[in-house]
Design an enzyme around this catalytic site. Structure first.
Site, short mmCIF file in Angstrom:
data_model
loop_
_atom_site.label_atom_id
_atom_site.label_comp_id
_atom_site.label_asym_id
_atom_site.label_seq_id
_atom_site.Cartn_x
_atom_site.Cartn_y
_atom_site.Cartn_z
N HIS A 66 22.66 13.14 29.46
CA HIS A 66 21.27 12.67 29.39
C HIS A 66 20.74 12.35 30.79
O HIS A 66 21.10 11.35 31.40
CB HIS A 66 21.20 11.41 28.51
CG HIS A 66 19.80 10.98 28.20
ND1 HIS A 66 19.33 10.85 26.90
CD2 HIS A 66 18.76 10.63 29.00
CE1 HIS A 66 18.08 10.44 26.94
NE2 HIS A 66 17.70 10.29 28.20
N HIS A 68 16.97 13.08 33.36
CA HIS A 68 15.60 13.62 33.43
C HIS A 68 15.44 14.26 34.81
O HIS A 68 15.12 13.57 35.79
CB HIS A 68 14.57 12.50 33.26
CG HIS A 68 14.60 11.83 31.92
ND1 HIS A 68 13.62 12.02 30.96
CD2 HIS A 68 15.49 10.97 31.36
CE1 HIS A 68 13.91 11.31 29.88
NE2 HIS A 68 15.04 10.66 30.09
N GLN A 161 7.25 13.08 26.08
CA GLN A 161 7.21 11.72 26.65
C GLN A 161 6.07 10.87 26.09
O GLN A 161 6.21 9.67 25.90
CB GLN A 161 7.10 11.80 28.17
CG GLN A 161 6.97 10.47 28.88
CD GLN A 161 8.22 9.61 28.80
OE1 GLN A 161 9.17 9.78 29.55
NE2 GLN A 161 8.24 8.67 27.85
N HIS A 219 14.83 10.55 22.07
CA HIS A 219 14.77 9.18 22.58
C HIS A 219 14.43 8.35 21.35
O HIS A 219 13.40 8.58 20.71
CB HIS A 219 13.68 9.05 23.64
CG HIS A 219 14.09 9.55 24.99
ND1 HIS A 219 14.47 10.84 25.22
CD2 HIS A 219 14.21 8.89 26.18
CE1 HIS A 219 14.79 10.97 26.50
NE2 HIS A 219 14.65 9.81 27.11
N GLU A 222 14.01 2.99 21.77
CA GLU A 222 14.20 2.45 23.12
C GLU A 222 13.19 1.32 23.33
O GLU A 222 12.18 1.45 24.04
CB GLU A 222 14.02 3.54 24.19
CG GLU A 222 14.47 3.06 25.58
CD GLU A 222 14.25 4.09 26.67
OE1 GLU A 222 13.57 5.10 26.44
OE2 GLU A 222 14.78 3.87 27.78
N ASP A 318 20.61 9.10 32.96
CA ASP A 318 19.17 9.00 32.66
C ASP A 318 18.28 9.29 33.87
O ASP A 318 17.58 10.28 33.88
CB ASP A 318 18.85 7.62 32.06
CG ASP A 318 17.63 7.66 31.13
OD1 ASP A 318 17.24 8.75 30.70
OD2 ASP A 318 17.09 6.58 30.81
N TRP A 324 11.60 4.89 36.28
CA TRP A 324 12.37 4.01 35.40
C TRP A 324 13.60 3.43 36.09
O TRP A 324 14.24 2.53 35.58
CB TRP A 324 12.78 4.75 34.12
CG TRP A 324 11.57 5.22 33.37
CD1 TRP A 324 10.84 4.49 32.47
CD2 TRP A 324 10.93 6.50 33.46
NE1 TRP A 324 9.79 5.24 32.01
CE2 TRP A 324 9.81 6.47 32.59
CE3 TRP A 324 11.18 7.65 34.20
CZ2 TRP A 324 8.95 7.55 32.43
CZ3 TRP A 324 10.32 8.75 34.03
CH2 TRP A 324 9.24 8.68 33.16
N1 17E Z 1 11.33 8.25 29.49
C1 17E Z 1 11.63 7.41 28.48
O1 17E Z 1 10.91 7.37 27.48
N2 17E Z 1 12.71 6.63 28.57
C2 17E Z 1 13.50 6.67 29.64
N3 17E Z 1 14.56 5.88 29.70
C3 17E Z 1 13.19 7.55 30.70
C4 17E Z 1 12.10 8.33 30.59
C5 17E Z 1 14.06 7.61 31.89
FE FE2 Z 2 15.96 9.14 28.77
#
Ligand code: 17E
Ligand code: FE2
Length: 434
Positions: A66, A68, A161, A219, A222, A318, A324
């Site tokens: 994982h 980005h 996203q 995702h 979170e 990540d 982030w």
């Molecule tokens: N985008 C998201 O929704 N959550 C994350 N942890 C990252 C990007 C890095």
């Molecule tokens: Fe992520």
């Protein structure tokens, strides 16, 4: 014979070692010819590359489940994430996204892949934001995937996203991303405007994945909201569709806030579903708990409990220097060390598990078929200057050699320290126990 590695300790998966040292012989076609017990009386072959391991660890390569790559190396552009929340990170990225170009994405992603290769990561699953009408990053990462194919395997997740239902044209962009070559279908249910939209977004992701024979990696949850319970939806869809272990829930940090009764129900469901979890300790130790006073929550998924319940859990990096996480290196041994402390996998039998969470457990997330140092498999491996997975973690070693399909891809000599110590002549020291 193209190459022989002599006298290495073999990691066989789950952080465990083969009983005695081995020789790994690599055939001319770049595949493993034989793995045989080491015999120090035997003469090494006269041809081919000879690597004397002297009891160092040989392991299948690290796997990044994982990351980005599209957002990597953009921290501070156009502004830093001042609050440190996920939400402000998304807002910063939304601004930076306007100026994306093909060259920009290719340059940043390639740079991080080179760092990863040097650190022994040869399989990478990257999320790629597809809430962009131009799909610039997706096309660029697909190009990078083709360019590195010979030495690294890159999986691209179509990651919405800014939402599938909450972003104008989000559903169409997901389909278009799959048509343009995404390998995996993503989602972000906790970001959708309503709970119902979150559920609908997961249905949409599974339908798209099933239609094209792809995997799912969302995702999921979170957020530090104990009422964010999309992982039960994802697991149930995986169970009923038959996708099972081809589905992954990433982050799932709300699990750090679930009550005991619900957690128990969830453990049973997740095990039955066969889905994978990916915990990203750097990102979520950074992003979660930002709305808490004290006591402040850790904001990680239930790593220990889910492992005990028989669920496959891996650790991901990540972010590498993005909105982030302003830090990040892509180094999987850092990820695993941070993760093992954050999840308290600090028992003697748990530390090796953390190693497997960036190797064989992460390989299961990607669904890698020819992973592992076995006869006939591609000769891809790392040689780590440590006698065991736990020592590799403790010392945070860099691979001495990284081999991809029988080709020596990266070599890092041991670092020497010039030490001037009382009552000793100044000299070069190479520490094996830092
Ligand atoms: N985008 C998201 O929704 N959550 C994350 N942890 C990252 C990007 C890095
Ligand atoms: Fe992520």
């Amino acid at each position: 014979m193209r190459m022989i590695v002599r006298g290495a300790r073999l990691h066989t998966g789950e952080g465990r070692l083969a009983p005695g040292p081995v020789d790994v012989e690599v055939a001319e076609d770049g595949r493993v010819a034989r793995v045989v017990p080491y015999d120090d009386q035997k003469e090494p072959p006269a041809t081919g590359t000879l690597i004397e391991a002297h009891g160092d660890l040989i392991s299948a390569p690290f796997v990044e489940p994982h990351i980005h790559l599209d957002t990597a190396l953009t921290a501070g552009e156009p502004r830093p994430n001042a609050s440190g929340t996920l939400w402000e990170g998304i807002a910063c990225w939304s601004e930076r996204k306007q100026s994306l170009t093909r060259e920009d994405v290719i340059a940043r992603a390639t740079e991080v892949l080179r760092w990863q290769a040097a650190q022994g990561v040869l399989y990478v699953r990257t999320h790629c934001d597809v809430t962009d009408d131009r799909l610039v990053a997706l096309d660029a990462l697909a190009e990078v995937r083709d360019r590195v194919r010979e030495v690294m395997t890159l999986q691209i997740v179509a990651f919405p996203q800014e939402g599938i239902l909450s972003f104008p044209g989000g559903g169409k962009l997901m389909s278009e991303a799959v048509a343009r070559g995404a390998d995996v279908v993503g989602a972000i249910p906790h970001f959708e405007d309503t709970r119902e939209d979150g559920v609908a977004s997961l249905h949409l992701a599974f339908e798209l994945a099933e239609r094209h024979g792809l995997r799912v990696d969302a995702h999921c949850d979170e957020i530090d909201d104990e009422q964010s319970r999309f992982v039960e939806v994802l697991a149930t869809l995986a169970l009923r569709s038959g996708l099972g272990g081809r589905a992954t829930a990433s982050h799932t940090t709300a699990m750090g806030s679930y009550n005991g009764a619900y957690s128990y129900k969830l453990q049973r469901l997740l095990r039955r579903s066969g889905i994978n979890l990916v915990c990203n300790p750097f990102a979520n130790l950074n992003l979660q708990g930002r709305f808490d006073g004290y006591p402040r929550r850790r904001g990680l998924t239930q790593v220990k409990e889910m492992l005990a319940a028989g669920v496959n859990v891996a650790f991901g990096h990540d972010d590498v220097m993005d909105p982030w996480n302003a830090l990040g290196t892509g180094n999987p041994l850092q990820t695993a060390l941070m993760g093992l402390y954050a999840a308290q996998l600090t028992g003697a039998d748990e530390i090796p598990t953390a190693f497997s969470m960036v190797t064989d457990r992460a390989a299961r997330v990607l669904g890698l078929e020819e992973y592992g140092i076995t006869e006939g498999a591609p000769a891809s491996f790392v040689l780590l200057p440590a006698p065991s997975p736990a020592e590799a973690l403790r010392r945070q070693v860099r691979p001495r050699h990284v081999v991809s399909r029988g080709h020596l891809l990266a070599t890092t000599p041991p670092a020497a320290t010039h030490l001037t110590w009382p009552d000793e002549p100044p000299r070069e020291v190479t520490f094996t126990h830092p």
